[in-house]
Design an enzyme around this catalytic site. Structure first.
Site, PDB file in Angstrom:
ATOM      1  N   CYS A 129     -28.161 -32.510  54.817  1.00  0.00           N
ATOM      2  CA  CYS A 129     -27.588 -32.216  56.159  1.00  0.00           C
ATOM      3  C   CYS A 129     -27.425 -30.716  56.375  1.00  0.00           C
ATOM      4  O   CYS A 129     -26.462 -30.271  57.028  1.00  0.00           O
ATOM      5  CB  CYS A 129     -26.247 -32.901  56.384  1.00  0.00           C
ATOM      6  SG  CYS A 129     -26.302 -34.673  56.299  1.00  0.00           S
ATOM      7  N   GLN A 184     -15.761 -29.467  51.630  1.00  0.00           N
ATOM      8  CA  GLN A 184     -15.991 -29.360  50.181  1.00  0.00           C
ATOM      9  C   GLN A 184     -14.932 -28.496  49.506  1.00  0.00           C
ATOM     10  O   GLN A 184     -14.917 -28.389  48.285  1.00  0.00           O
ATOM     11  CB  GLN A 184     -17.385 -28.765  49.893  1.00  0.00           C
ATOM     12  CG  GLN A 184     -18.547 -29.555  50.452  1.00  0.00           C
ATOM     13  CD  GLN A 184     -18.708 -30.937  49.806  1.00  0.00           C
ATOM     14  OE1 GLN A 184     -18.143 -31.236  48.751  1.00  0.00           O
ATOM     15  NE2 GLN A 184     -19.480 -31.800  50.438  1.00  0.00           N
TER      16      GLN A 184
END
Ligand code: PMP
Length: 404
Positions: free
Chosen positions: A358, A197
């Protein structure tokens, strides 16, 4: 600040009203990447590192040029430190199963954050079990930041690896990776940064940060799915025992033995994802033209706007810090299941993700069983955020009028 016209580079938005706020899952593709891939499929469909006719050599050169562009993109000084993988998950598993499985011994410690994505947790959990080593956790503070004081206690001379995400895919927080890298190295431990990310949203400079390993995925930064990057210090990459052996990674083979190529080819057995890599090259070129600083500022601005607006609403819990680092914001409408909120938003043409993301241990640490996540990218607009907040208000009204 980027203006809304940047959306015109993305054909998906031309014929589509969907407000796409699931960019932490994957991103849309600019026309430039699609055009480049179409051209490569037509003109450059050759295997790499094998055939010596000129057309194939051109594809090999293009593939290696992307390696160089990736190295530059993250500030790596040596192209040999860049290995093409399938994804972040694949890169972490390569380091775990090719390197740490042979390094970790009984009693050693591996440190992760409670906020890790499963991809940066399960490989270490498994090694810890197999080797009778210990997994230690860095917890988060009440404002959703990594507890750096506790990290300084958890990381010690038994630590062999600190494996942390630079940016949490749930909280959107930028973690104190400089301090964690210093702490790890002070104790002669290595550090692996999950940049899945981070790479899409911010400039990275590994020559400054000096992590031992860093991994990310192409598809979260405009490239096709199925291609990722592992950066490793060359002397560490040399020590990986490749989990996959076969074509291309060998120098010579006889009946009983084989000798291996140099890194990084040694770690790219078989025909690689040539088109994925070329697509990643186009994506990096596009991102460089936009400017990663602009990408960062725009995403941070949108994340802050979502946070400010959501946190003013009654019956909404927003997780994480009041100061936003990225375009990712996670929340719940109190008393309404996250999946119901996501479905209601879907009916209003807004795509968000709901569930564990997740990162089940983190969701449990937040004392909930699921959350809604809105994740923006630089092609999202402030107007979309206004419409998203309007839809949240209508969703609240709808569920309140029927009771829940
Ligand atoms: N780590 C983080 C922080 C992520 O956000 C993701 C993707 N959601 C991954 C790892 C796994 O990436 P991939 O599915 O591309 O392997």
């Amino acid at each position: 600040m980027l203006n809304d016209e940047i959306r015109n580079d993305f054909p998906f938005f031309k014929d589509n009203d969907l407000i796409y706020l699931d960019n932490a899952a994957t991103t849309q593709k600019p026309q430039m990447v699609i055009d480049r891939l179409t051209n490569d499929y037509v003109n450059n469909s050759f295997n790499v590192h094998r055939s010596n006719y000129m057309a194939a050599q051109k594809t090999t050169d293009a593939y290696e040029n992307v390696r160089h562009a990736v190295a530059k993109f993250i500030g790596a000084q040596n192209d040999k430190s860049i290995v093409f993988t399938n994804s972040t998950t694949d890169g972490i598993n390569l380091v775990a199963n090719g390197y740490f499985i042979n390094q970790i011994q009984a009693g050693d410690e591996i440190v992760v954050a409670i906020s890790e994505h499963h991809s940066n947790l399960l490989p270490w959990q498994r090694i810890a079990k197999q080797k009778q080593a210990h997994l230690r956790y860095i917890e988060i503070t009440t404002d959703g930041r990594l507890n750096i004081n506790q990290a300084a206690e958890v990381i010690n001379d038994s630590t062999k690896l600190v494996a942390v995400a630079a940016v949490s895919n749930v909280l959107g927080t930028l973690n104190p990776i400089e301090q964690l890298t210093t702490l790890a190295h002070q104790h002669h431990a290595q550090i692996l940064i999950d940049a899945a990310q981070w790479a899409p949203e911010m400039p990275i400079d590994v020559s400054e940060l000096k992590p031992d390993w860093l991994v990310f995925s192409g598809h979260k930064m405009l490239a096709p799915t199925g291609v990722g990057v592992l950066y490793g210090k060359p002397d560490l990459l040399e020590q990986i025992l490749p989990p996959a052996v076969g074509g291309e990674m060998v120098l010579s083979v006889d009946r009983e033995h084989f000798t291996q190529q140099q890194i990084p080819i040694r770690l790219e057995a078989g025909t690689p994802n040539v088109m994925g890599v070329l697509g990643l090259g186009a994506a990096i070129e596009y991102l460089n033209s936009v400017g990663m600083q602009n990408v960062q500022e725009h995403c941070q601005m949108l994340g802050q706007k979502i946070y400010n607006r959501l946190s003013k609403l009654d019956d909404v819990t927003v997780y994480g810090s009041t100061i936003r680092d990225t375009g990712i914001v996670t929340f719940n409408i109190n008393g309404i299941h996250a999946h119901d909120v996501a479905s209601a938003l879907d009916l209003r043409g807004i795509a968000v993700r709901a569930g564990y993301h997740c990162a089940e241990p983190l969701i449990k640490a937040l004392h909930t069983n699921s959350t809604v996540r809105a994740s923006t990218y630089f092609y999202n607009t402030e107007n979309e955020i206004d419409r998203f907040i309007e839809a949240i208000n209508l969703t609240k009204e709808f569920f309140n009028s029927y009771g829940h």
